[in-house]
Structure formats: structure tokens, C-alpha cells
Design an enzyme around this catalytic site. Structure first.
Site, PDB file in Angstrom:
ATOM      1  N   GLU A  86       9.899  -4.583  -1.895  1.00  0.00           N
ATOM      2  CA  GLU A  86      10.773  -3.496  -1.453  1.00  0.00           C
ATOM      3  C   GLU A  86      11.067  -3.557   0.030  1.00  0.00           C
ATOM      4  O   GLU A  86      10.259  -4.060   0.812  1.00  0.00           O
ATOM      5  CB  GLU A  86      10.071  -2.155  -1.681  1.00  0.00           C
ATOM      6  CG  GLU A  86       9.769  -1.849  -3.108  1.00  0.00           C
ATOM      7  CD  GLU A  86       9.006  -0.545  -3.238  1.00  0.00           C
ATOM      8  OE1 GLU A  86       8.593  -0.245  -4.359  1.00  0.00           O
ATOM      9  OE2 GLU A  86       8.817   0.160  -2.226  1.00  0.00           O
ATOM     10  N   CYS A 112      12.424  -0.984   7.234  1.00  0.00           N
ATOM     11  CA  CYS A 112      11.021  -1.186   6.887  1.00  0.00           C
ATOM     12  C   CYS A 112      10.950  -2.364   5.916  1.00  0.00           C
ATOM     13  O   CYS A 112      11.597  -2.340   4.867  1.00  0.00           O
ATOM     14  CB  CYS A 112      10.521   0.099   6.230  1.00  0.00           C
ATOM     15  SG  CYS A 112       8.858  -0.025   5.595  1.00  0.00           S
ATOM     16  N   CYS A 119      -0.952  -6.789  -2.312  1.00  0.00           N
ATOM     17  CA  CYS A 119      -1.801  -6.728  -1.122  1.00  0.00           C
ATOM     18  C   CYS A 119      -3.255  -6.890  -1.541  1.00  0.00           C
ATOM     19  O   CYS A 119      -3.667  -6.395  -2.584  1.00  0.00           O
ATOM     20  CB  CYS A 119      -1.598  -5.383  -0.430  1.00  0.00           C
ATOM     21  SG  CYS A 119      -2.505  -5.232   1.115  1.00  0.00           S
ATOM     22  N   CYS A 123      -6.340  -0.464  -0.687  1.00  0.00           N
ATOM     23  CA  CYS A 123      -6.582   0.927  -0.288  1.00  0.00           C
ATOM     24  C   CYS A 123      -6.427   1.857  -1.501  1.00  0.00           C
ATOM     25  O   CYS A 123      -5.525   1.676  -2.325  1.00  0.00           O
ATOM     26  CB  CYS A 123      -5.606   1.340   0.805  1.00  0.00           C
ATOM     27  SG  CYS A 123      -5.732   0.289   2.266  1.00  0.00           S
ATOM     28  N   CYS A 126      -2.959   3.713  -2.143  1.00  0.00           N
ATOM     29  CA  CYS A 126      -1.718   2.949  -2.012  1.00  0.00           C
ATOM     30  C   CYS A 126      -1.309   2.311  -3.333  1.00  0.00           C
ATOM     31  O   CYS A 126      -2.099   1.620  -3.974  1.00  0.00           O
ATOM     32  CB  CYS A 126      -1.885   1.884  -0.939  1.00  0.00           C
ATOM     33  SG  CYS A 126      -0.466   0.774  -0.815  1.00  0.00           S
ATOM     34  N   GLY A 169       2.343  -5.019   1.462  1.00  0.00           N
ATOM     35  CA  GLY A 169       1.530  -6.109   1.989  1.00  0.00           C
ATOM     36  C   GLY A 169       0.902  -5.816   3.340  1.00  0.00           C
ATOM     37  O   GLY A 169       1.245  -4.843   4.012  1.00  0.00           O
ATOM     38  N   GLU A 170      -0.050  -6.668   3.700  1.00  0.00           N
ATOM     39  CA  GLU A 170      -0.751  -6.545   4.981  1.00  0.00           C
ATOM     40  C   GLU A 170      -0.238  -7.671   5.895  1.00  0.00           C
ATOM     41  O   GLU A 170      -0.586  -8.844   5.697  1.00  0.00           O
ATOM     42  CB  GLU A 170      -2.271  -6.665   4.731  1.00  0.00           C
ATOM     43  CG  GLU A 170      -3.125  -6.874   5.958  1.00  0.00           C
ATOM     44  CD  GLU A 170      -2.876  -5.879   7.086  1.00  0.00           C
ATOM     45  OE1 GLU A 170      -2.936  -4.667   6.852  1.00  0.00           O
ATOM     46  OE2 GLU A 170      -2.602  -6.331   8.220  1.00  0.00           O
ATOM     47  N   SER A 201       2.377  -3.114  11.460  1.00  0.00           N
ATOM     48  CA  SER A 201       1.393  -2.119  11.046  1.00  0.00           C
ATOM     49  C   SER A 201       0.274  -2.818  10.283  1.00  0.00           C
ATOM     50  O   SER A 201       0.524  -3.605   9.375  1.00  0.00           O
ATOM     51  CB  SER A 201       2.084  -1.100  10.137  1.00  0.00           C
ATOM     52  OG  SER A 201       1.139  -0.205   9.584  1.00  0.00           O
ATOM     53  N   SER A 224      -3.234   1.584  10.845  1.00  0.00           N
ATOM     54  CA  SER A 224      -3.390   2.571   9.782  1.00  0.00           C
ATOM     55  C   SER A 224      -4.843   3.025   9.782  1.00  0.00           C
ATOM     56  O   SER A 224      -5.698   2.390   9.168  1.00  0.00           O
ATOM     57  CB  SER A 224      -3.035   1.952   8.421  1.00  0.00           C
ATOM     58  OG  SER A 224      -1.657   1.710   8.362  1.00  0.00           O
ATOM     59  N   LEU A 225      -5.121   4.106  10.471  1.00  0.00           N
ATOM     60  CA  LEU A 225      -6.514   4.534  10.652  1.00  0.00           C
ATOM     61  C   LEU A 225      -6.977   5.409   9.479  1.00  0.00           C
ATOM     62  O   LEU A 225      -7.961   5.085   8.806  1.00  0.00           O
ATOM     63  CB  LEU A 225      -6.652   5.267  11.988  1.00  0.00           C
ATOM     64  CG  LEU A 225      -8.077   5.510  12.464  1.00  0.00           C
ATOM     65  CD1 LEU A 225      -8.796   4.200  12.742  1.00  0.00           C
ATOM     66  CD2 LEU A 225      -8.100   6.393  13.714  1.00  0.00           C
ATOM     67  N   HIS A 226      -6.305   6.514   9.286  1.00  0.00           N
ATOM     68  CA  HIS A 226      -6.493   7.403   8.122  1.00  0.00           C
ATOM     69  C   HIS A 226      -7.839   8.112   8.013  1.00  0.00           C
ATOM     70  O   HIS A 226      -7.978   9.047   7.221  1.00  0.00           O
ATOM     71  CB  HIS A 226      -6.228   6.676   6.793  1.00  0.00           C
ATOM     72  CG  HIS A 226      -4.942   5.894   6.742  1.00  0.00           C
ATOM     73  ND1 HIS A 226      -3.819   6.270   7.434  1.00  0.00           N
ATOM     74  CD2 HIS A 226      -4.603   4.752   6.076  1.00  0.00           C
ATOM     75  CE1 HIS A 226      -2.843   5.388   7.209  1.00  0.00           C
ATOM     76  NE2 HIS A 226      -3.297   4.464   6.400  1.00  0.00           N
ATOM     77  N   ASN A 300       2.111  10.778  -0.030  1.00  0.00           N
ATOM     78  CA  ASN A 300       3.194  10.861  -1.005  1.00  0.00           C
ATOM     79  C   ASN A 300       2.602  10.686  -2.401  1.00  0.00           C
ATOM     80  O   ASN A 300       2.086   9.632  -2.731  1.00  0.00           O
ATOM     81  CB  ASN A 300       4.189   9.733  -0.695  1.00  0.00           C
ATOM     82  CG  ASN A 300       5.603  10.094  -1.093  1.00  0.00           C
ATOM     83  OD1 ASN A 300       5.837  11.145  -1.705  1.00  0.00           O
ATOM     84  ND2 ASN A 300       6.530   9.237  -0.768  1.00  0.00           N
ATOM     85  N   CYS A 343       5.494   2.990   0.302  1.00  0.00           N
ATOM     86  CA  CYS A 343       5.593   1.611  -0.166  1.00  0.00           C
ATOM     87  C   CYS A 343       5.024   1.420  -1.562  1.00  0.00           C
ATOM     88  O   CYS A 343       4.048   2.028  -1.943  1.00  0.00           O
ATOM     89  CB  CYS A 343       4.935   0.662   0.816  1.00  0.00           C
ATOM     90  SG  CYS A 343       3.171   0.891   0.982  1.00  0.00           S
TER      91      CYS A 343
END
Ligand code: SAH
Ligand code: SF4
Length: 351
Positions: A86, A112, A119, A123, A126, A169-170, A201, A224-226, A300, A343
Site C-alpha cells: 500500500e 506515505c 514485516c 507489533c 499492527c 514494513g520496517e 520511521s 515508533s515509541l508507543h 485505528n 498501514c
């Protein structure tokens, strides 16, 4: 079939002689968005044939485009091996006009893009992670996402926009190809988007953040801490077992940041998981000494997800707490929410 966008201009100059021919091809790809070598009217017929036999100009096919009510458009692309990724065209600000009808501000776009099919990081929140890891994208597959979006939306070749590597993806798990795509995007004879308009990111692969820093590409960094403590972060992001919060903070402190920029810390807010003010308090001490900007993201929702979207009230309280203590913090507008712009969400509905 080789992908022509996999080559930097320098590499293309090695590949195609005489060099003015390589430059013409470069212009056809990046300024005229050519779809086939046949279109390249000023090339000799046999060169066009030779190129068509060896290279493709269209490594991506649009499977679907979904327009959101805010003007953002989400694309699902099929790669030559059938896998899908995407990318999203985000309309950050619409055109504005003076009273006499003249354009006051042009539209402002951010694109984006994805760096991998799937990935490895896995996570918990995700959707991309759910499908597992399939493969890295090549530099040309990364670059083509932007090219197709520019072509489809009649965006001028010399139009400035921002690029964020925040799709599927990372990016740091595919550093070589991502670094190459940054250079191709930045080529002043092509797309000409300077690295300081590009943001990578990462979920926090500390060793790779160091490596990226050493490459000194001039890109912006987003983390991306979260979560603010290792225990919770490990649950949300298993990668934290290998690279804990302290190692990420260390790597960020070493990272070469453009003097006028800040490192962005993304904080995905999940209701009753990490939305407590005590986390905001911990963030302040964690980011002490770093020129940071915090971006709060609403989780989301998707079907079957174990997490919930936070309330607006808790988001604003979290933001206020930080802002009042001098820590820059914004809430990410949920662009394209009605097209599930987080994503992996479009792809998941279609496979
Ligand atoms: N792998 C990289 C870049 C791609 S993910 C990274 O993790 O940074 C880009 C962003 O999308 C991340 O900040 C991630 O937290 C966010 N994201 C993932 N799932 C989401 C969801 N369900 N809702 C909102 N944002 C999500
Ligand atoms: Fe991978 Fe980023 Fe999704 Fe984590 S949030 S699984 S790192 S794409």
C-alpha cells in the site's frame, strides 16, 4: 525482467551509452512519467527495443484506489510476483485562493510509502504484522509507488512534497534498498525531493539507527515509541527484547539531525493501555536532552483487534500535559480514516 527504477542516474549512465541517451531516459521516467520505452520518442528504435526486452518501467500495477472524504487517496499495488503493498497520498492542506481567484497556497501533499511486503517485527497492534514477512521491496519498487501516484494525480514533476516511510514494513530492516530510494528521490535531475523532506520511521532497531546515522543521508528520523517502559513495550513490540528503550534513546542521541529539525517520536495511543498521564510524565524525562517532537496517533481499530481507540479527551489531556512542560507535541490528524489509512488495512481487506 529488471526494473529500470532500481538504478540511480549514475548507474544508468554506466548502463546506457552515449550518456546523453541515459539522461533522456532519466527525464522520460522521472519528468514525463513514461509507462513504456515506446513512448520515448527521441530514442532510436533499436535502443527502445533493446530496453523493452531487458527492463520494465512499470513494476507496480494499481489494484485499487480509495478516496477518502478529506481528499487523501489510498492505493493498493500489485508487484510483478503477485504480492501487494500500500501507499497513501495524503492531502495535508487543500488549495486556497485569493479573493480574485488567484491561487494563494498550492495543495500540500505527503506520500506515505511501503518498504517491505509484510514485516518481521510483529507489533501486536499492527495489521501488517498479521500477514508475516514476505520480502523486501527493491529501490525501484519503492520509488515507483511515488511515481505512479504522481502520474495518476497529475502532480507536476517539479512539485515539492514530503515522503514518509510509514507504510508497510520496517524500513531499517531493508536499509540498503531504502537508502538507495532516498538517493533516487533526491536526485536534482529527477524527482528532486531533498532528504530533509523525507522521513524514515522505525520501530527502533538501534543498531540500524546507528548505521543510518553513519550514512549521513540527511533524512529525518521518526521513532515508533508507543510505550515508556520496557515491560509494556515488549508486549506491544517484541523487537524491544533485542533493542530496549535505553538503546533507542542512545542511538537517537548519536543521530545526525538537521539543525532546524527534530526527531519525531510517534506514540500510538491505545485506550487503557498507554494513555495514562503517568506515561506522559515519563516521556518528559525519557526525552530529556533530545530535540524531540511527539506525535500522538489515535489507534485505528480493525476487526479482531485487542486494542481500542482512545477518547479524544484523553488525547488532549496527554498533549496538554506535554505542551505545558515545554515538550512539543501534536496529535496526528486521522487523515483518510474512512479509508482505513493505517498501514496494512486496505491490503488485509483484499487478500
Ligand atoms: N515499521 C515502521 C514504519 C511503518 S509503521 C514503524 O513501525 O515505525 C508506521 C506507523 O503506523 C507506526 O507508527 C505504527 O505504529 C502505525 N500503526 C500501525 N498500526 C496502526 C493502527 N492500527 N492504528 C494506527 N496506527 C498504526
Ligand atoms: Fe512492522 Fe511497523 Fe507494523 Fe511494527 S508497526 S509490525 S514495525 S510495520
Amino acid at each position: 525482467m529488471k526494473i529500470i527504477q532500481d538504478y540511480t542516474q549514475k548507474e544508468l549512465l554506466e548502463l546506457v551509452k552515449p550518456s546523453f541517451r541515459a539522461k533522456q531516459i532519466w527525464g522520460w521516467i522521472y519528468h514525463k512519467y513514461a509507462k513504456s520505452f515506446d513512448e520515448m520518442g527521441n530514442l532510436p528504435k533499436d535502443l527502445k527495443e533493446q530496453l523493452s526486452n531487458e527492463y520494465t518501467l512499470s513494476p507496480l500495477e494499481i489494484v485499487m484506489a480509495q478516496k477518502s472524504s478529506d481528499g487523501s487517496i489510498k492505493y493498493l499495488f500489485r508487484l510483478h510476483d503477485g504480492h501487494t503493498v500500500e501507499a497513501v497520498l495524503l492531502l495535508m492542506r487543500d488549495e486556497e485562493y485569493h479573493e480574485d481567484g488567484a491561487v494563494k497556497h498550492q495543495k500540500r501533499y505527503t506520500v506515505c510509502i511501503s518498504s517491505q511486503v509484510g514485516c518481521k517485527v510483529g507489533c501486536a497492534f499492527c495489521l501488517t504484522a498479521k500477514g508475516g514477512f514476505v520480502r523486501n521491496l527493491t529501490a525501484g519498487e519503492i520509488v515507483s509507488q511515488l511515481l505512479v501516484i504522481k502520474r495518476e494525480n497529475d502532480i507536476d514533476a517539479n512539485r515539492r512534497l514530503n515522503i514518509v516511510y510509514m507504510g508497510m514494513g520496517e524500513p531499517l530492516d531493508n536499509l540498503d534498498n531504502v537508502a538507495k530510494s532516498v538517493a533516487i528521490f533526491a536526485d536534482p535531475d529527477g524527482i528532486a525531493i531533498s532528504p530533509n523532506r523525507q522521513t524514515i520511521s522505525t520501530s527502533g532497531l538501534s543498531a540500524k539507527i546507528e548505521k543510518l546515522g553513519k550514512l549521513d543521508l540527511g533524512v529525518n528520523l521518526a521513532i515508533s515509541l508507543h510505550a515508556v517502559d520496557d515491560e509494556l513495550r515488549e508486549k506491544l513490540m517484541p523487537i524491544n527484547k533485542a533493542y530496549n528503550i535505553a538503546s533507542i534513546i542512545d542511538a537517537v542521541k548519536q543521530f545526525p539531525v538537521n539543525q532546524r529539525k527534530r526527531v519525531m517520536f510517534e506514540y500510538l495511543v491505545m485506550r487503557d493501555v498507554n494513555d495514562d498521564i503517568s506515561a506522559a510524565k515519563k516521556l518528559i524525562s525519557l526525552l530529556d536532552g533530545i530535540k524531540a517532537k511527539i506525535n500522538l496517533i489515535y489507534f485505528n481499530d480493525f476487526e479482531g483487534s485487542e486494542f481500542k481507540r482512545p477518547t479524544e479527551k484523553s488525547m488532549i489531556e496527554f498533549q496538554d500535559y506535554l505542551n505545558k512542560r515545554g515538550q512539543l507535541c501534536t496529535i496526528r490528524e486521522s487523515k483518510g480514516l474512512d479509508i482505513s489509512a493505517a498501514c496494512g488495512q486496505l491490503r488485509e481487506q483484499n487478500i
